[in-house]
Write a protein that holds these residues in place. Structure first.
Motif, short mmCIF file in Angstrom:
data_model
loop_
_atom_site.label_atom_id
_atom_site.label_comp_id
_atom_site.label_asym_id
_atom_site.label_seq_id
_atom_site.Cartn_x
_atom_site.Cartn_y
_atom_site.Cartn_z
N ARG A 1 46.08 31.61 10.75
CA ARG A 1 46.76 32.57 9.87
C ARG A 1 48.19 32.14 9.54
N GLY A 2 48.64 31.03 10.09
CA GLY A 2 49.98 30.55 9.74
C GLY A 2 50.84 30.25 10.95
N THR A 3 51.95 29.56 10.71
CA THR A 3 52.87 29.17 11.77
C THR A 3 54.17 29.95 11.62
N GLY A 4 54.70 30.41 12.77
CA GLY A 4 55.95 31.15 12.71
C GLY A 4 56.63 31.17 14.06
N HIS A 5 57.56 32.12 14.24
CA HIS A 5 58.28 32.23 15.51
C HIS A 5 58.08 33.62 16.08
N VAL A 6 57.75 33.69 17.34
CA VAL A 6 57.38 34.95 17.98
C VAL A 6 58.59 35.56 18.69
N SER A 7 58.63 36.90 18.68
CA SER A 7 59.64 37.60 19.48
C SER A 7 59.01 38.90 19.97
N SER A 8 59.63 39.51 20.98
CA SER A 8 59.12 40.80 21.45
C SER A 8 60.29 41.78 21.41
N CYS A 9 60.04 42.95 20.80
CA CYS A 9 61.09 43.97 20.75
C CYS A 9 60.45 45.35 20.58
N TYR A 10 61.27 46.37 20.74
CA TYR A 10 60.77 47.74 20.60
C TYR A 10 60.67 48.09 19.13
N VAL A 11 59.47 48.54 18.70
CA VAL A 11 59.28 48.93 17.30
C VAL A 11 59.12 50.44 17.25
N GLU A 12 60.06 51.08 16.56
CA GLU A 12 60.10 52.55 16.50
C GLU A 12 58.80 53.10 15.93
N ARG A 13 58.32 52.48 14.83
CA ARG A 13 57.11 52.98 14.15
C ARG A 13 55.90 52.97 15.07
N LEU A 14 55.82 51.94 15.92
CA LEU A 14 54.65 51.82 16.83
C LEU A 14 54.91 52.49 18.17
N LYS A 15 56.14 52.95 18.36
CA LYS A 15 56.53 53.63 19.61
C LYS A 15 56.25 52.76 20.83
N GLY A 16 56.65 51.53 20.82
CA GLY A 16 56.46 50.70 22.01
C GLY A 16 56.90 49.27 21.79
N MET A 17 56.95 48.53 22.91
CA MET A 17 57.26 47.10 22.84
C MET A 17 56.15 46.39 22.06
N LEU B 1 56.12 40.32 17.56
CA LEU B 1 56.32 40.08 16.14
C LEU B 1 56.30 38.56 15.88
N VAL B 2 55.60 38.16 14.84
CA VAL B 2 55.64 36.74 14.44
C VAL B 2 56.07 36.67 12.99
N ARG B 3 57.21 35.99 12.73
CA ARG B 3 57.68 35.82 11.35
C ARG B 3 57.37 34.39 10.89
N ALA B 4 56.82 34.27 9.69
CA ALA B 4 56.42 32.95 9.15
C ALA B 4 57.65 32.07 8.99
N GLU B 5 57.51 30.79 9.38
CA GLU B 5 58.67 29.90 9.27
C GLU B 5 58.89 29.45 7.83
N SER B 6 57.89 29.62 6.97
CA SER B 6 58.04 29.17 5.58
C SER B 6 58.91 30.15 4.79
N ASP B 7 58.59 31.48 4.90
CA ASP B 7 59.33 32.44 4.07
C ASP B 7 59.85 33.64 4.84
N GLY B 8 59.68 33.67 6.17
CA GLY B 8 60.21 34.78 6.97
C GLY B 8 59.37 36.04 6.90
N SER B 9 58.21 36.00 6.20
CA SER B 9 57.36 37.20 6.12
C SER B 9 56.73 37.48 7.48
N LEU B 10 56.28 38.72 7.66
CA LEU B 10 55.72 39.14 8.96
C LEU B 10 54.26 38.73 9.04
N LEU B 11 53.93 37.79 9.93
CA LEU B 11 52.53 37.36 10.11
C LEU B 11 51.79 38.29 11.05
N LEU B 12 52.54 38.84 12.03
CA LEU B 12 51.87 39.65 13.06
C LEU B 12 52.85 40.70 13.58
N GLU B 13 52.33 41.93 13.72
CA GLU B 13 53.10 42.98 14.38
C GLU B 13 52.10 43.72 15.26
#
Length: 803
Positions: A41-57, A60-72
Motif C-alpha cells: 500500500r506504499g512506503t512512509g514513516h510511522v508514529s504513534s500518538c493519541y488521536v482524539e477522533r479515535l479516542k486512543g493511542m 499513523l503512517v504518512r507517505a514519504e512521497s506526498d505526506g498523505s495518511l497511508l494508515l490510521e
C-alpha cells in the motif's frame, strides 16, 4: 488463523524521494487480499500518538512521497498483534482485513512494538500480544489466568493424549510458546526417552508411533533450548531411535545402526580437546537427522526447521574456530601431509580432512573467512598442495585440486604471488601452476570433469579483471610476464604435438575435448592479454597450428579453432593481419568451407560470419588478400552476398589506388555537395559508386555553377577512362553487380547524367562518346523547376549528379 508473513524482500532498502529522513521509522504498509497475498500500500514513516477522533493511542503512517495518511489505526487493547522476523508487525483490523507494517530497521520495529505492548499492558519480550486461536471465552480466560500449559503426566498409557496435545498446540503461536516452556522446565523430554526404551523392550509399536509424532512435533516447535537437550550426548541417539518408527512406513528404519556401525569417525590427527570432539560428533548426527531422518517438510512446515539449520550452521562455525586456534593440530596436519614417510591411506585421510575443513569454512562470515585462509596460508598450505599434486595417488590429487579451487576462488592474488616467488627457486616442471596444467592435460575421466574444473581455475588466475594494481607495481604486468615465460609452453604442448601435419595426428574424442579446452583458454587470452599473447602467437606460429584442427572430424573442435581465429580478426590489429596474410592462414578456413559443401550448419554460418565481419568492418588488407588468393574458390557462392560484397569492396579499393585523381576529385565534389539529408561519409562514398541512373532524383547538383573548374577535361578524363573499364567487364559480372543488394540500395552500378545544355559543348571532346548520359535523361538538372537548373544565359557547365 495465523497469517502468512508479507514477503521479506519487499522490505524498504533505502530512503526514496530524495529527502533525508529517519530510516528507523521507515515502513511499508501491506494489506492481505482475498487470495491471501500481501498487497503493497506504499512506503512512509510511522508514529504513534493519541488521536482524539479515535479516542486512543493510534498508529499513523504518512507517505514519504506526498505526506498523505497511508494508515490510521487505533491500538485496540484486545487485538492480537504479532511480531515476526524482527522487522514485521502483523494484526487483523477487522474480521477479513489483515494489516502488516514492514520496518526498514529492527530498532524502529522494537520501538513501535513497545508502544503496542504498553497500551495492551504486555511485556515487550513476547512475540504476540494475544492468543490468535479462536477459542471459547472460558478457555481464553483459563489461558489468561494460568501461567503455563499443563502437560499430562509422562506415562506409557498417556502417550496418545500427549501426542494430541503437541499436534493441537502447533498451529497457535501462544500455545507453542507455552508447550515449549513446559517441555523445558519439567525435563519432560528425558522422561519421554525413558518410555521409548520401555516401548522398545515391550515391542509396543503403537506407543513407538506416538513417540515418533511427539518427537517430530517437538522439532517443529523450532526452539534452540529444546534442541540443546535433544542433541546432548545422552539423548541424541534415543531421539534418532524415536524417529525410526514413522507410522507411515511399514517397516522401521535402521538409523542408529548406520550411525554406530557403518559411519566411522576417523581421527586423522588426535584431537585433544574433548569438547571439540563432542561438537564434531554432534554436528554429524544432527546433519544426518536433517538430511536423512526427518521427512521433507511440507509447504506449511517449510520455515519450521529454520532453527535446526541455524544450530548446524553455528556448530560448524564453532568447529572451524576451535580447530583454527589449535596450532599444534594444524602444525601436525601439514607436517604429516608433506612427509614422504606418511603412507598413502593416511595421506588420503589427511587430504580429505583438509578438504572438509575448507568446505566448513564456507559458512564463515567474510572477516572470519579472511582469518581462516590467512592461517592456512601461514601454515604453508600452498607448498603442501604442491607436494600432494606431485604424487601418484589420483584420489589424493583430486581432493588437493578441490582445496586449491577454494583458495583460488577466495584469493587468486595470494596464489599468484606464491607461484611467482617459487619460480625463483624451482624448475618450471614443479611449479604449482604447471602441475595444475599437467593434471588438466592428463585427466583420465572420459568426460574430462576434472580438466573442466582446472581450466576454470586457470582462467581465474590469468584474468586481468581480478588482478590488483598498486602504486609501485601492477600484478598484471608481473604475473602475465611470468605466465608466458614459464607456463604457456606447458599449456600449448598437447596442441603443438598434435598439429605437426596437415591434419590432427590424434583425433579421438577425449583428445578433441582436451584441445577444445586449451583453445577456450587461449581464446580468453587473446581477448584479455593484448601484447603478451600477440607476441606468443606470432613468434610460435600458433594460429597456423590451431587451424590444422579445422580438419578434425569433431565439429566442436573445428569450431573452437575457427572461434580462436575469429577472435583475432575481431581485434582488427594490423600485426595479426600481416601475420595471417604472410602465412596464408585463410586457406584452412576456405578448405573447411568447401569441404562442408552446401550444408547449412553451424560451420557454414560461422565461416560466412567471419568473412561478413571483414566486409562490414572494411578491413582493407584482409579483403584484398582474400579476393586475390581465394576468389576463384568463392565466386560461385551466391546464396549469400558476402563474397560478392567483398569483391565489390576490393574493386572500389583498387579504383581508388589506380585513380588518385578520381579519388581527390570525389572528395572535392563531395565537399561542395548540397545535402538533403545528413549522411555519414562512408555512406556517401558508397553512394558515389552505387548510384543507378534510374534512381536519380531531380537536380541534385554536386558542383554549383559558381564553382566551375578551370578545365573540364581534367575532371572528365579519369571518369571516362573509368567508364571504359567498366564496359569491358564481363557481362556476367556486370549482371551480378546490378542484381546484388549490398548496401540497402537497389542496384550498385555506377551512372552519370548531364544537363541538357552541355551536349553541344562536350561533343567535340573525346570523352563525350563514352558517357552514358542523354540530354533528356530523367533527373537532368536542366529540366524546368529543378533545384540546380542552369539558365541558358549562364555559361554552360557539366553538372554531374548522383542520387
Amino acid at each position: 488463523p495465523p497469517q502468512p508473513a508479507p514477503p521479506a524482500v519487499a522490505r524498504p532498502s533505502g530512503a526514496a524521494g530524495g529527502r533525508m529522513t529517519d530510516t528507523r521509522r521507515r515502513v511499508k504498509v501491506y494489506t492481505l487480499n482475498e487470495d491471501r497475498q500481501w498487497d503493497d500500500r506504499g512506503t512512509g514513516h510511522v508514529s504513534s500518538c493519541y488521536v482524539e477522533r479515535l479516542k486512543g493511542m493510534s498508529l499513523l503512517v504518512r507517505a514519504e512521497s506526498d505526506g498523505s495518511l497511508l494508515l490510521e489505526s487505533k491500538i485496540n487493547p484486545n487485538t492480537a498483534y504479532q511480531k515476526q522476523q524482527d522487522t514485521l508487525i502483523v494484526w487483523s483490523e477487522a474480521e477479513n482485513y489483515d494489516l502488516a507494517l514492514s520496518f526498514q530497521e529492527k530498532a524502529g520495529c522494537d520501538e513501535i512494538w513497545e508502544k503496542i505492548c504498553q497500551v495492551q499492558g504486555k511485556d515487550p519480550s513476547v512475540d504476540i500480544t494475544q492468543d490468535l486461536v479462536d477459542e471459547s471465552e472460558e478457555e481464553r480466560f483459563d489461558d489468561m489466568s494460568s501461567p503455563g500449559l499443563e502437560l499430562p503426566s509422562c506415562e506409557l498409557s498417556r502417550l496418545e493424549e500427549i501426542a494430541e496435545l503437541v499436534a493441537s498446540s502447533l498451529p497457535s503461536p501462544l500455545r507453542r510458546e507455552k508447550l515449549a516452556l513446559a517441555l523445558e522446565n519439567e525435563g519432560y523430554i528425558k522422561k519421554l526417552l525413558e518410555i521409548f526404551h520401555v516401548c522398545e523392550d515391550l515391542e509396543n509399536i503403537e506407543g513407538l508411533h506416538h513417540l515418533y509424532e511427539i518427537i517430530k512435533g517437538i522439532f517443529l516447535l523450532n526452539r534452540t533450548a529444546l534442541f540443546e537437550v535433544m542433541f546432548s550426548e545422552e539423548c541424541i541417539m534415543d531421539v534418532i531411535g524415536c524417529l525410526e518408527y514413522d507410522p507411515s512406513l511399514s517397516q522401521s528404519r535402521k538409523h542408529r545402526e548406520f550411525l554406530t556401525k557403518t559411519a566411522k569417525f576417523k581421527e586423522v590427527i588426535p584431537i585433544s580437546d574433548p569438547e571439540l570432539k563432542q561438537k564434531i560428533h554432534q554436528t554429524y548426527r544432527v546433519q544426518y537427522i536433517q538430511d536423512m531422518v526427518l521427512p521433507t517438510p511440507s509447504v506449511f512446515e517449510e520455515n519450521m526447521l529454520s532453527t535446526l539449520h541455524s544450530f548446524i550452521f553455528f556448530n560448524k562455525v564453532e568447529i572451524v574456530g576451535m580447530l583454527q586456534e589449535d596450532e599444534k593440530f594444524l602444525t601436525d596436519l601439514f607436517a604429516q601431509l608433506t612427509d614422504e614417510a606418511t603412507d598413502e591411506e593416511k595421506r588420503q585421510e589427511l587430504v580429505n580432512f583438509l578438504k572438509e575443513f575448507c568446505a566448513f569454512s564456507q559458512t564463515l562470515q567474510p572477516q572470519n573467512r579472511d582469518a581462516f585462509f590467512k592461517t592456512l596460508s601461514n601454515m604453508g598450505i600452498l607448498p603442501a598442495l604442491e607436494v600432494i599434486l606431485g604424487m601418484d595417488d589420483a584420489q589424493v590429487r583430486s581432493a588437493a585440486t578441490d582445496i586449491f579451487s577454494y583458495l583460488v576462488e577466495y584469493n587468486p592474488s595470494m596464489v599468484r604471488e606464491f607461484v611467482m616467488q617459487e619460480a625463483q627457486q624451482n624448475d618450471d616442471d614443479i611449479l604449482l601452476i604447471n602441475l595444475i596444467i599437467e593434471h588438466m592435460i592428463c585427466d583420465t575421466d572420459p568426460e574430462l570433469g576434472g580438466a573442466v574444473l582446472l581450466m576454470g581455475l586457470l582462467r581465474t588466475l590469468v584474468d586481468p579483471e581480478n588482478m590488483l594494481a598498486t602504486a609501485n607495481k601492477t600484478e598484471k604486468t608481473e604475473f602475465l610476464g611470468f605466465f608466458y615465460k614459464h607456463c604457456m609452453h606447458v599449456l600449448t604442448a598437447p596442441l603443438l604435438a598434435n598439429t605437426t601435419e596437415d591434419k590432427p595426428s590424434k583425433d579421438d574424442f577425449q583428445t578433441a575435448q582436451l584441445l577444445a579446452l586449451i583453445l577456450e583458454l587461449l581464446t580468453f587470452c587473446v581477448e584479455h592479454h593484448t601484447y603478451h599473447i600477440k607476441n606468443y602467437i606470432i613468434n610460435k606460429d600458433i594460429l597456423r597450428r590451431v587451424l590444422v584442427l579445422m580438419a578434425s572430424k569433431h565439429a566442436f573442435l573445428a569450431l573452437c579453432a575457427l572461434r580462436f581465429k575469429r577472435k583475432i580478426i575481431g581485434l582488427k590489429d594490423e600485426f595479426y593481419n600481416r601475420y595471417i596474410m604472410k602465412s596464408f592462414l585463410f586457406e584452412p578456413v576456405v578448405k573447411a568451407f568447401l569441404n562442408n559443401g552446401s550444408r547449412y550448419n553451424l560451420m557454414n554460418s560461422a565461416i560466412i560470419e567471419m568473412f561478413e565481419f571483414i566486409r562490414v568492418e572494411d578491413i582493407k588488407s584482409l579483403t584484398a588478400h582474400v579476393i586475390e588468393n581465394y576468389w576463384k574458390a568463392l565466386e560461385d557462392v551466391d546464396y549469400v552476398q558476402t563474397f560478392k560484397g567483398l569483391k565489390l569492396r576490393f574493386e572500389q579499393q583498387r579504383e581508388r589506388q589506380d585513380n588518385p585523381k578520381l579519388d581527390s576529385m570525389r572528395s572535392i565534389l563531395r565537399n561542395h555537395r548540397y545535402r538533403r539529408d545528413a549522411r555519414t561519409l562512408e555512406d556517401e562514398e558508397e553512394m558515389w559508386f552505387n548510384t543507378d541512373e534510374d534512381d536519380m532524383e531531380d537536380g541534385e547538383a554536386v558542383v554549383p555553377p559558381s564553382d566551375k573548374p578551370k578545365n573540364d577535361e581534367d575532371i572528365m578524363d579519369p571518369i571516362s577512362k573509368f567508364m571504359e573499364r567498366k564496359k569491358l567487364k564481363e557481362s556476367e559480372e556486370k549482371e551480378v553487380l546490378l542484381k546484388t543488394n549490398l548496401s540497402g540500395r537497389q542496384s550498385p552500378s555506377f551512372k552519370l547524367s548531364f544537363s541538357s545544355g552541355t551536349k553541344s559543348n562536350l561533343t567535340s571532346q573525346s570523352s563525350a562518346s563514352n558517357l552514358p548520359g542523354s540530354p533528356g535523361s530523367p533527373g537532368s538538372p536542366g529540366s524546368p523547376g529543378s533545384p540546380g537548373s542552369v539558365s541558358k544565359s549562364t555559361s554552360q557547365m557539366a553538372a554531374i549528379t548522383t542520387k
